[in-house]
Motif scaffolding. Sequence first.
Motif, short mmCIF file in Angstrom:
data_model
loop_
_atom_site.label_atom_id
_atom_site.label_comp_id
_atom_site.label_asym_id
_atom_site.label_seq_id
_atom_site.Cartn_x
_atom_site.Cartn_y
_atom_site.Cartn_z
N PRO A 67 0.71 -1.56 0.44
CA PRO A 67 -0.01 -0.24 -0.17
C PRO A 67 1.00 1.07 -0.25
O PRO A 67 2.07 1.07 0.54
CB PRO A 67 -0.75 -0.01 1.15
N TYR A 68 0.17 2.67 -0.24
CA TYR A 68 1.31 3.08 -1.07
C TYR A 68 2.32 3.27 -0.37
O TYR A 68 3.33 4.02 0.01
CB TYR A 68 0.46 4.41 -1.71
N GLY A 69 1.73 4.40 1.18
CA GLY A 69 3.01 4.23 2.29
C GLY A 69 3.63 3.76 3.15
O GLY A 69 4.43 4.21 3.38
N HIS A 70 2.96 2.73 2.72
CA HIS A 70 3.54 1.60 3.77
C HIS A 70 3.57 1.79 4.47
O HIS A 70 3.93 1.48 5.96
CB HIS A 70 5.24 2.18 3.36
N PRO A 71 2.22 2.10 5.02
CA PRO A 71 1.49 1.84 6.74
C PRO A 71 1.45 0.61 7.51
O PRO A 71 1.71 -0.76 6.38
CB PRO A 71 0.23 2.83 6.49
N LEU A 91 -6.77 -0.22 10.62
CA LEU A 91 -7.79 -0.67 10.54
C LEU A 91 -8.06 -1.21 12.43
O LEU A 91 -9.54 -1.47 12.61
CB LEU A 91 -7.70 -2.48 10.17
N ASP A 92 -7.54 -1.17 13.73
CA ASP A 92 -7.71 -1.67 14.54
C ASP A 92 -6.40 -1.46 15.56
O ASP A 92 -5.75 -2.60 15.41
CB ASP A 92 -8.44 -3.21 14.29
N PHE A 93 -6.36 -0.94 16.01
CA PHE A 93 -5.32 -0.81 17.20
C PHE A 93 -5.47 -2.37 18.17
O PHE A 93 -4.66 -3.02 18.75
CB PHE A 93 -5.56 0.28 18.04
N ASN A 94 -6.23 -2.53 18.40
CA ASN A 94 -6.19 -4.20 19.31
C ASN A 94 -6.09 -5.25 18.88
O ASN A 94 -5.76 -6.17 19.29
CB ASN A 94 -8.10 -4.27 19.99
N SER A 95 -5.62 -5.29 17.13
CA SER A 95 -5.16 -5.70 16.44
C SER A 95 -3.54 -6.30 17.42
O SER A 95 -2.68 -7.77 17.45
CB SER A 95 -4.73 -5.71 15.46
N LEU A 96 -3.08 -5.14 17.75
CA LEU A 96 -1.49 -5.47 18.96
C LEU A 96 -2.41 -6.55 19.83
O LEU A 96 -1.03 -7.44 20.26
CB LEU A 96 -1.52 -3.95 19.88
N GLY A 123 -9.22 5.36 9.76
CA GLY A 123 -8.82 4.21 9.43
C GLY A 123 -9.20 3.77 8.62
O GLY A 123 -7.74 2.93 7.42
N SER A 124 -10.20 2.73 8.27
CA SER A 124 -10.64 1.72 7.29
C SER A 124 -10.60 2.41 5.45
O SER A 124 -9.91 2.07 4.79
CB SER A 124 -11.83 1.40 7.20
N GLU A 125 -11.32 3.49 6.27
CA GLU A 125 -11.56 4.53 4.70
C GLU A 125 -10.31 5.23 4.54
O GLU A 125 -9.52 5.07 3.05
CB GLU A 125 -11.83 6.48 5.43
N ARG A 126 -8.88 5.45 5.00
CA ARG A 126 -7.60 5.83 4.56
C ARG A 126 -6.22 4.43 4.51
O ARG A 126 -5.47 4.08 3.22
CB ARG A 126 -6.89 5.74 6.23
N HIS A 164 -7.86 1.96 2.50
CA HIS A 164 -8.51 1.62 1.14
C HIS A 164 -7.50 3.10 0.30
O HIS A 164 -7.22 2.91 -0.50
CB HIS A 164 -10.30 2.03 1.17
N TRP A 165 -7.78 4.24 0.79
CA TRP A 165 -6.62 5.47 0.10
C TRP A 165 -5.20 4.90 -0.53
O TRP A 165 -4.31 4.21 -1.76
CB TRP A 165 -6.52 6.47 0.91
N HIS A 166 -4.71 4.10 0.93
CA HIS A 166 -3.79 3.38 0.31
C HIS A 166 -2.61 2.39 -0.17
O HIS A 166 -2.69 2.43 -1.15
CB HIS A 166 -2.69 3.08 1.44
N MET A 167 -4.40 1.58 -0.67
CA MET A 167 -4.89 0.91 -1.53
C MET A 167 -4.89 1.22 -3.15
O MET A 167 -3.89 0.67 -3.99
CB MET A 167 -5.14 -0.23 -1.29
N LYS A 168 -5.66 2.12 -3.02
CA LYS A 168 -6.54 2.81 -4.19
C LYS A 168 -4.83 3.79 -4.80
O LYS A 168 -4.06 3.00 -5.86
CB LYS A 168 -7.34 4.02 -4.02
N LYS A 169 -4.40 4.31 -4.05
CA LYS A 169 -3.16 5.18 -4.72
C LYS A 169 -1.35 4.09 -4.87
O LYS A 169 -1.26 4.82 -5.85
CB LYS A 169 -2.84 6.17 -3.07
N GLY A 170 -1.61 3.65 -4.16
CA GLY A 170 -0.67 1.89 -4.52
C GLY A 170 -0.78 2.15 -5.64
O GLY A 170 0.41 1.75 -6.61
#
Length: 576
Positions: free
Chosen positions: A231-235, A241-246, A264-267, A269-275
Amino acid sequence: MQQPESENKLKVVLCWHMHQPHYRDGEDGVYQLPWVYLHALKDYTDMVWHLEKQPNAKAVVNFAPVLLEQLDEYQAQVHQWLQDGTAMKDPLLNWVSGAEAIPQDIDERVKIAEACQKANAPTIINIFPAFREMVDLLNDSKLLNEPNHTLMSYLTDQFFVDLLVWYHLAWMGISLRQDDERIQRLMAKKSGYDAADRKLLMQIVAEAVAGIIPRYKALQDRGQIEISMTPYGHPIVPLLLDFNSLHEAMPHAPLPSYAQYPGGSERAHWHMKKGLDVYKRYFGGKPKGVWLSEGAISDAAIDLLDEYNIAWCASGEGVWRHSCEKSHIDEHDLNSKKALYRPMKRPENQCSLFFRDDGLSDLIGFQYKDWRAEDAANDFAHHLTNIANFVCKEGEKNVVSVILDGENAWEYYPDNAYHFLLELYAKLSDHPRVELSTFAEVLSDGVQPRELSYIQAGSWVYGSFSTWMGDPDKNKGWDLLVEAKQAFDKQVRSGQLTAIQQKQATEQLGICEGSDWFWWFGGYNPSDSVRDFDRLYRSHLRKLYQLLALEAPKNLDVPISFGGGDMENSGTMRRN
């Protein structure tokens, strides 16, 4: 009918991950660190050259989109300087080219001296006597630790020109040194480099960097390699998507002050689309696979990939083991690692999962640098033969996934791993029990994914997210990001931003969401590197507030982390 072992080869995928974060200062646009173009000269050129020289070899090459854009920007800037003298946005390139004069200010000279020693000395500096002599002079006089202004002022401008030229010559890949007579001529001169020499060096840099993306694309187009993306910015997508996944791998680790990353979900998706847009611009079409940044996966992250019809992704052995245990995979298949050598897939997903053999990958990343190249390649092939003898007995098709950085490890090998990679590709391309392949080919060739009912969220580092969250400094970095995202959301909702302002702010936010900032925060990393990335991260956050027409909070003037550790093979993923 049982397939003969000689025909049932073990498929092996070598996946090289190419990634550098966004090094341009958020406020003035100047590159604060030169690693994009230096790794381009040394590693991206050599890695593609090895594959060009051995057409029977195959590999997967993963490019982070933010790296592709910086490679493109560098080649454009260097070509522009060659054309009309326009200064570049990288201070080292401006000094070595002559676009900017060697500074007379003592502190600036110290910066040049420090910058030209940022390399693994045994393999990059010490092998060139002319370069080593200049570095010894600097160190013997303790100019860097305790700058002696008198001695530093006595060093001539020519000394610094020669130092800069040699630093760039030393970072040239073995393939460039072998194939380009101009580099050989510059090295033979040893000292006294003039304006014509410096221009020649810049022409070499421009051609090498400009050729990287087209060369990899040509290998893709003829089917020798598969190119995937992050994904675009390497996030770290699961954390967006969920801090609790930690907590899936670290139940008691402290979370940041905020419960979740807003939107977070919207972001994600943005990284995927931009990538995907960046990938299409440089390589055409759409990737079949996505290496989610740092091999960080979760149920929600795989669901995201399904939305984009991504055929495969990959992670580390720690995630595999945790997920298999919770999915009640047969204990023998787990303890013997037999289950590691098949892709896996949740019944509800289309995306297949490959898992890295940590032991084999770390042999390349950390161990073989100290071996004779032939012995290392033979040892690696021997391990693969043993795996083939174990898993390929009943006609089943199996795959070994070897995944690691395609850039950082080679600095610690003699000759940039030239001899090792030459032996490795040759050995595996003509091996009776092994077939080099790509992840997409593995799936199309009938290797059936095994069912995995549960994915435990984690990354290729320790099978957890401890490298990016859960530490006080890392959490502080996330708190600053969440506050900036809240300010971003408020300004967007207000309708006060123009379309251009909103686009610029959105892209700047994507840079701030990258994984690398959080990677470096913490006491185990070298203080100099932590300082550089800390400053750069806060600079990017300040730029985001500027684009939002808001005053940056004062806490962005305060360092987040100080480091103090000594990480093995700095820049290389940690040993598992």
